[in-house]
Design a protein around this motif. Structure first.
Motif, mmCIF file in Angstrom:
data_model
loop_
_atom_site.group_PDB
_atom_site.id
_atom_site.type_symbol
_atom_site.label_atom_id
_atom_site.label_comp_id
_atom_site.label_asym_id
_atom_site.label_seq_id
_atom_site.Cartn_x
_atom_site.Cartn_y
_atom_site.Cartn_z
ATOM 1 N N VAL A 40 5.230 5.318 -21.746
ATOM 2 C CA VAL A 40 3.862 4.833 -21.587
ATOM 3 C C VAL A 40 3.875 3.319 -21.447
ATOM 4 C CG1 VAL A 40 2.769 6.761 -22.772
ATOM 5 C CG2 VAL A 40 3.536 4.797 -24.099
ATOM 6 N N SER A 41 2.971 2.817 -20.640
ATOM 7 C CA SER A 41 2.807 1.375 -20.474
ATOM 8 C C SER A 41 1.916 0.842 -21.593
ATOM 9 C CB SER A 41 2.174 1.068 -19.120
ATOM 10 O OG SER A 41 0.842 1.564 -19.076
ATOM 11 N N PHE A 42 1.871 -0.477 -21.735
ATOM 12 C CA PHE A 42 1.002 -1.066 -22.746
ATOM 13 C C PHE A 42 -0.455 -0.739 -22.448
ATOM 14 C CE2 PHE A 42 4.796 -3.728 -23.290
ATOM 15 C CZ PHE A 42 4.904 -3.696 -24.671
ATOM 16 N N GLU A 43 -0.813 -0.685 -21.185
ATOM 17 C CA GLU A 43 -2.182 -0.332 -20.814
ATOM 18 C C GLU A 43 -2.499 1.114 -21.178
ATOM 19 O OE1 GLU A 43 -5.085 -0.146 -16.863
ATOM 20 O OE2 GLU A 43 -3.024 -0.882 -16.682
ATOM 21 N N ALA A 49 -6.556 8.906 -23.862
ATOM 22 C CA ALA A 49 -5.597 10.010 -23.907
ATOM 23 C C ALA A 49 -4.494 9.740 -24.927
ATOM 24 C CB ALA A 49 -4.990 10.244 -22.520
ATOM 25 N N HIS A 50 -3.996 8.491 -24.950
ATOM 26 C CA HIS A 50 -2.942 8.175 -25.917
ATOM 27 C C HIS A 50 -3.525 7.982 -27.311
ATOM 28 C CE1 HIS A 50 1.043 6.957 -27.196
ATOM 29 N NE2 HIS A 50 0.490 5.940 -27.843
ATOM 30 N N GLY A 57 -3.123 3.189 -31.039
ATOM 31 C CA GLY A 57 -2.620 2.806 -29.731
ATOM 32 C C GLY A 57 -1.210 2.272 -29.741
ATOM 33 N N GLN A 58 -0.317 2.917 -30.500
ATOM 34 C CA GLN A 58 1.063 2.467 -30.592
ATOM 35 C C GLN A 58 2.015 3.617 -30.246
ATOM 36 O OE1 GLN A 58 0.960 1.150 -34.728
ATOM 37 N NE2 GLN A 58 0.531 -0.952 -34.100
ATOM 38 N N ILE A 59 3.302 3.340 -30.338
ATOM 39 C CA ILE A 59 4.324 4.369 -30.212
ATOM 40 C C ILE A 59 5.180 4.314 -31.474
ATOM 41 C CG2 ILE A 59 4.369 4.302 -27.695
ATOM 42 C CD1 ILE A 59 7.329 2.890 -29.407
#
Length: 217
Positions: A40-43, A49-50, A57-59
């Motif tokens: 996933v991109s930062f956007e 969805a993320h 909003g992190q991984i």
């Protein structure tokens, strides 16, 4: 069902294995569990969805069937609970290993992250020169305590566990600072973790993402 984890499309650590998806990759490799990765991109991380998977909003995130998890510690605890090799069978030893998981994330990592963030976002601030000795002092204090407890043992509490895995990844956030090297037993502890075949497989997998992004593929 093969679990799916998320990772940075272009990690800011430039392939050094410091992003938190590395912890999940390593745990899955230790467990011998195949997995897929969705980059996933930062956007994209900030899109609905993320955020449905990770409210902040992190991984990383973790999906397996109808289960969706966020927070690397929670994901590791889930993996360790479902697969052998990451938590001891003995109930008391298992509880202690889980305690070390919490210690890595709640006691040792926060001052390390605070120091790291200061070097990134506060370096040009007038208070930076005065603030850094205080931040490094907090890190040194935690490392002193951890080193004293580890002593000459190979791992934190008997055999390798998810507690060691998380602690190694936390200490690796100090790479290049020289702080871990002030405690030879901690430096050796990290080196032992990095020497594990599962760690090497996880590192190679995340580094391949960095290489592909660098080449524009």
């Amino acid at each position: 069902m093969t679990p799916i984890i998320t990772a940075f499309e272009r990690s800011p650590d430039r392939g050094r294995g410091l992003a938190r998806d590395m912890r999940v990759r390593w745990a899955l490799e230790e467990a011998g569990q195949p997995y897929d990765v969705r980059l996933v991109s930062f956007e994209e991380m900030k899109q609905p969805a993320h955020r449905a998977l990770h409210p902040f909003g992190q991984i990383p995130t973790y999906e397996e069937g109808d289960l969706a998890l966020f927070e690397s510690g929670a994901i590791l605890l889930h993996i360790a609970g479902r697969h052998p090799g990451l938590l001891p069978d003995d109930p008391n030893a298992r509880a202690r290993a889980i305690a070390w998981m919490f210690a890595a994330l709640n006691t040792v990592e926060p001052p390390i992250v605070e120091r790291s963030m200061a070097t990134i976002v506060e370096r040009d601030k007038p208070w930076y020169a005065e603030r850094m000795p205080m931040l490094e002092g907090r890190v040194r204090g935690r490392l002193d305590e951890l080193s004293s407890r580890l002593g000459d043992a190979e791992w934190l509490d008997g055999a390798f566990s998810a507690g060691d895995l998380l602690m190694v990844t936390v200490l690796r956030r100090l790479d290049g600072s020289g702080l871990v090297e002030d405690h030879p037993n901690l430096a050796d502890f990290v080196a032992r973790g990095q020497a594990r075949p599962a760690y090497k497989r996880a590192f190679d997998a995340q580094y391949a993402v960095f290489e592909a992004a660098s080449q524009g593929t």
